[in-house]
Design an enzyme around this catalytic site. Structure first.
Site, PDB file in Angstrom:
ATOM      1  N   LYS A 268      -2.374  -5.721  10.846  1.00 60.14           N
ATOM      2  CA  LYS A 268      -2.207  -5.354   9.439  1.00 60.14           C
ATOM      3  C   LYS A 268      -3.511  -4.831   8.831  1.00 60.14           C
ATOM      4  O   LYS A 268      -3.543  -3.782   8.183  1.00 60.14           O
ATOM      5  CB  LYS A 268      -1.733  -6.593   8.660  1.00 60.14           C
ATOM      6  CG  LYS A 268      -1.759  -6.458   7.172  1.00 60.14           C
ATOM      7  CD  LYS A 268      -0.737  -5.461   6.711  1.00 60.14           C
ATOM      8  CE  LYS A 268      -0.973  -5.068   5.274  1.00 60.14           C
ATOM      9  NZ  LYS A 268       0.088  -4.258   4.755  1.00 60.14           N
TER      10      LYS A 268
ATOM     11  N   CYS B 269      -4.075  -3.216  -1.623  1.00 63.63           N
ATOM     12  CA  CYS B 269      -4.038  -3.280  -0.152  1.00 63.63           C
ATOM     13  C   CYS B 269      -5.243  -2.574   0.448  1.00 63.63           C
ATOM     14  O   CYS B 269      -6.142  -3.209   0.976  1.00 63.63           O
ATOM     15  CB  CYS B 269      -2.768  -2.615   0.352  1.00 63.63           C
ATOM     16  SG  CYS B 269      -1.299  -3.195  -0.489  1.00 63.63           S
TER      17      CYS B 269
HETATM   18  N1  SAJ Z   1      -5.118   7.851  -1.298  1.00 59.11           N
HETATM   19  C1  SAJ Z   1      -6.021   8.885  -1.282  1.00 59.11           C
HETATM   20  N2  SAJ Z   1      -5.830   9.904  -0.378  1.00 59.11           N
HETATM   21  C2  SAJ Z   1      -4.784   9.899   0.490  1.00 59.11           C
HETATM   22  C3  SAJ Z   1      -3.877   8.828   0.480  1.00 59.11           C
HETATM   23  C4  SAJ Z   1      -4.064   7.806  -0.424  1.00 59.11           C
HETATM   24  O1  SAJ Z   1      -6.996   8.925  -2.058  1.00 59.11           O
HETATM   25  O2  SAJ Z   1      -4.661  10.852   1.257  1.00 59.11           O
HETATM   26  C5  SAJ Z   1      -5.302   6.743  -2.253  1.00 59.11           C
HETATM   27  C6  SAJ Z   1      -4.112   6.564  -3.203  1.00 59.11           C
HETATM   28  O3  SAJ Z   1      -4.196   7.406  -4.308  1.00 59.11           O
HETATM   29  C7  SAJ Z   1      -4.254   5.098  -3.565  1.00 59.11           C
HETATM   30  C8  SAJ Z   1      -4.788   4.485  -2.291  1.00 59.11           C
HETATM   31  O4  SAJ Z   1      -5.336   5.537  -1.531  1.00 59.11           O
HETATM   32  O5  SAJ Z   1      -5.209   4.899  -4.597  1.00 59.11           O
HETATM   33  C9  SAJ Z   1      -3.754   3.756  -1.444  1.00 59.11           C
HETATM   34  O6  SAJ Z   1      -2.520   4.448  -1.428  1.00 59.11           O
HETATM   35  P1  SAJ Z   1      -1.568   4.565  -0.149  1.00 59.11           P
HETATM   36  O7  SAJ Z   1      -0.368   5.297  -0.568  1.00 59.11           O
HETATM   37  O8  SAJ Z   1      -2.334   5.120   0.983  1.00 59.11           O
HETATM   38  O9  SAJ Z   1      -1.269   3.083   0.280  1.00 59.11           O
HETATM   39  P2  SAJ Z   1      -0.720   1.775  -0.491  1.00 59.11           P
HETATM   40  O10 SAJ Z   1      -1.922   0.949  -0.847  1.00 59.11           O
HETATM   41  O11 SAJ Z   1       0.222   2.066  -1.554  1.00 59.11           O
HETATM   42  O12 SAJ Z   1       0.079   1.088   0.705  1.00 59.11           O
HETATM   43  C10 SAJ Z   1      -0.613   0.783   1.902  1.00 59.11           C
HETATM   44  C11 SAJ Z   1       0.229   1.274   3.094  1.00 59.11           C
HETATM   45  N3  SAJ Z   1      -0.576   1.218   4.288  1.00 59.11           N
HETATM   46  C12 SAJ Z   1      -0.716   2.267   5.106  1.00 59.11           C
HETATM   47  O13 SAJ Z   1      -0.209   3.334   4.895  1.00 59.11           O
HETATM   48  C13 SAJ Z   1      -1.530   2.040   6.347  1.00 59.11           C
HETATM   49  C14 SAJ Z   1       1.485   0.443   3.213  1.00 59.11           C
HETATM   50  O14 SAJ Z   1       2.185   0.786   4.393  1.00 59.11           O
HETATM   51  C15 SAJ Z   1       1.133  -1.041   3.249  1.00 59.11           C
HETATM   52  O15 SAJ Z   1       2.287  -1.849   3.330  1.00 59.11           O
HETATM   53  C16 SAJ Z   1       0.404  -1.378   1.972  1.00 59.11           C
HETATM   54  O16 SAJ Z   1      -0.808  -0.612   1.943  1.00 59.11           O
HETATM   55  C17 SAJ Z   1       0.071  -2.849   1.935  1.00 59.11           C
HETATM   56  O17 SAJ Z   1       0.748  -3.577   1.208  1.00 59.11           O
HETATM   57  O18 SAJ Z   1      -0.822  -3.281   2.678  1.00 59.11           O
END
Ligand code: SAJ
Length: 453
Positions: free
Chosen positions: A215, A269
């Protein structure tokens, strides 16, 4: 193992959808939350978070009579702990001059303690909350041992990470592959039997510590990948390049997949979990630590962008480009959530950007369509979109919400005196906004048409 009744502790973004999904698949579910407002609201049939489709699954679960909610666990065949594991805000760890954040495991500890009076031989206990490596065996198992029952011998104990993406939780809960780590192979098998109730993705059995590590590795990988995208954005601005164009071209390579730069990494996360590795092994996590530093610093980079935009307007528009260019400038900040189309403001970089702008004297009116009534200390929330932008000097887009993406620049121009648009998430077409009269600035883009003349 067969399950008729389960108890889910923590009815937040993970616990509530999980509880409702089990109920929808014929299991009797008792949900527990320590927050009386959450309990009252669910008892009245109303969900307290925004997640597409969740209200109707909860409605169904309540209607079926299989979903009850209270503040205390009851006897059940299985217990799922899905409480938050944020980091501590007041206390930090230190190693060789680096300062790192520490996991706050109090909610996991008290949820585990709450199970003690109702834990019976033959039960299954599952920790879902993201936790530092070895938490299941070194933190949860010893607490449960106070019952005089031994994990692995008298009852089953597993760690099974939730991996669902906010905004798509209900679909991903069912479709994603699931990793189940048991303190014994029999525990993992019992965990598989439980989740097989609704999981359509593959279920993989392993040991508890591997599952914990899986995780944190997933979210840490994403954090490091976003950090490099953010660094590329900074480099692109230095070299007169549009990072979005450069990323698109680089991603044509079959083995390259660069993520998107933005105002920073938020949520509970990805901006939190990598610290669990750093805390557990600061001597082995140099890259992970530095990626966190890059992403945490990204809001400062956005503020510099805003200043540059204002400074440019000062030259063309006759403002006094003194050192505190932000002083008394009115900024409409669009979006406070940590990512698109969610109402979750936790660890949001947008909120950090606003605080930094205010620190330098800017007057910020924030608008968050998914949480219009949110109360955040020191932040002035606009009543609606129109009043956020009306008197602004600049419009700053911080989150790629659908309704911001689809804004018509001509209509926006008619409602605001602002003629500067700053896009930190690459959704507004620079030429369209320019034609509507805006000077356009994009994060990571030194090539856009910027002038509104
Ligand atoms: N972000 C960027 N650039 C990107 C992608 C995301 O700046 O290309 C930023 C987003 O704006 C946000 C942050 O990163 O602020 C996180 O967003 P996210 O959509 O990447 O992830 P979370 O936090 O919503 O969900 C993540 C997911 N993990 C992965 O994709 C590896 C999800 O599958 C997990 O279940 C979740 O964390 C968790 O609960 O751990």
């Amino acid at each position: 193992m067969k399950f008729q009744k389960i108890c889910v502790l923590g009815l937040g973004y993970i616990g509530l959808p999980t509880a409702a999904t089990f109920a929808a698949h014929g299991i009797e579910v008792h949900g527990v939350d320590v927050n009386p407002r959450v309990v009252e609201s669910l008892q009245a049939g109303k969900i307290h978070i925004h997640e597409p489709g969740l209200q109707s699954v909860v409605d169904e679960a309540i209607k079926s009579g299989r979903f009850t909610v209270s503040s205390q666990p009851v006897e059940a065949d299985a217990f799922i702990i899905a409480v938050p594991t944020p980091f501590q805000h007041e206390k930090f760890g230190e190693y060789n001059g680096i300062r790192f954040k520490l996991a706050d495991m109090r909610a996991v500890m008290s949820a585990t303690e709450a199970i003690l009076p109702v834990l019976r031989k033959g039960n299954l206990v599952i920790l879902e909350s993201t936790s530092p490596p070895r938490a299941t065996v070194e933190l949860v198992a010893p607490i449960l041992a106070r019952s005089n029952l031994q994990a692995g011998a008298d009852f089953h104990l597993c760690y099974s990470p939730e991996r669902v993406l906010p905004g798509q939780i209900l679909r991903e809960l069912v479709e994603n592959a699931r990793v189940i780590g048991g303190v014994t192979p029999e525990s993992a098998r019992a965990g598989r039997d439980l989740y097989a109730t609704f999981v359509k993705g593959e279920i993989h059995e392993t040991d508890a510590t591997t599952a914990e590590m899986v995780k944190i590795m997933e979210n840490t990988t994403r954090d490091v990948n976003i950090a490099i995208a953010n660094e590329f954005a900074r480099l692109a601005e230095k070299f007169g390049v549009d990072v979005w164009e450069a990323i698109r071209l680089a991603n044509l390579h079959p083995r390259i997949n660069i993520l998107n730069p933005g105002p920073g990494v938020g949520g509970h996360c990805i901006s939190v979990d990598p610290w669990f590795f750093v805390e557990a092994a600061p001597e082995l996590t140099e890259l992970i630590y530095h990626a966190r530093q890059v992403n945490d610093a990204q809001p400062h980079f956005v503020v510099e962008k805003v200043k540059q935009a204002l400074a440019q307007a000062a030259v063309t528009g006759g403002w006094d480009a003194a050192e505190s260019i932000l002083k008394n400038k009115k900024i409409a900040a669009l979006g406070l959530a940590y990512k698109p189309d969610v109402d979750d403001l936790r660890e949001s970089p947008a909120v950090e950007v606003i605080h930094l702008l205010q620190k330098e004297g800017a007057i910020v009116h924030a608008w968050e369509p998914f949480a219009p009534n949110a109360k955040l200390e020191g932040i002035d929330m606009a009543a609606d979109f129109d009043s956020a932008i009306k008197d602004a000097d600049a419009i700053l887009l911080l989150v790629n919400h659908t309704q911001f993406r689809t804004l018509n620049p001509v209509s926006v121009a008619s409602k605001t005196k602002a003629r500067i648009a700053i896009d930190t998430v690459n959704v507004w077409k620079p030429d369209q906004w320019q034609s509507a009269g805006f000077a356009v600035h994009r994060l990571g883009d030194a090539k856009s048409p910027v002038s509104n003349l």
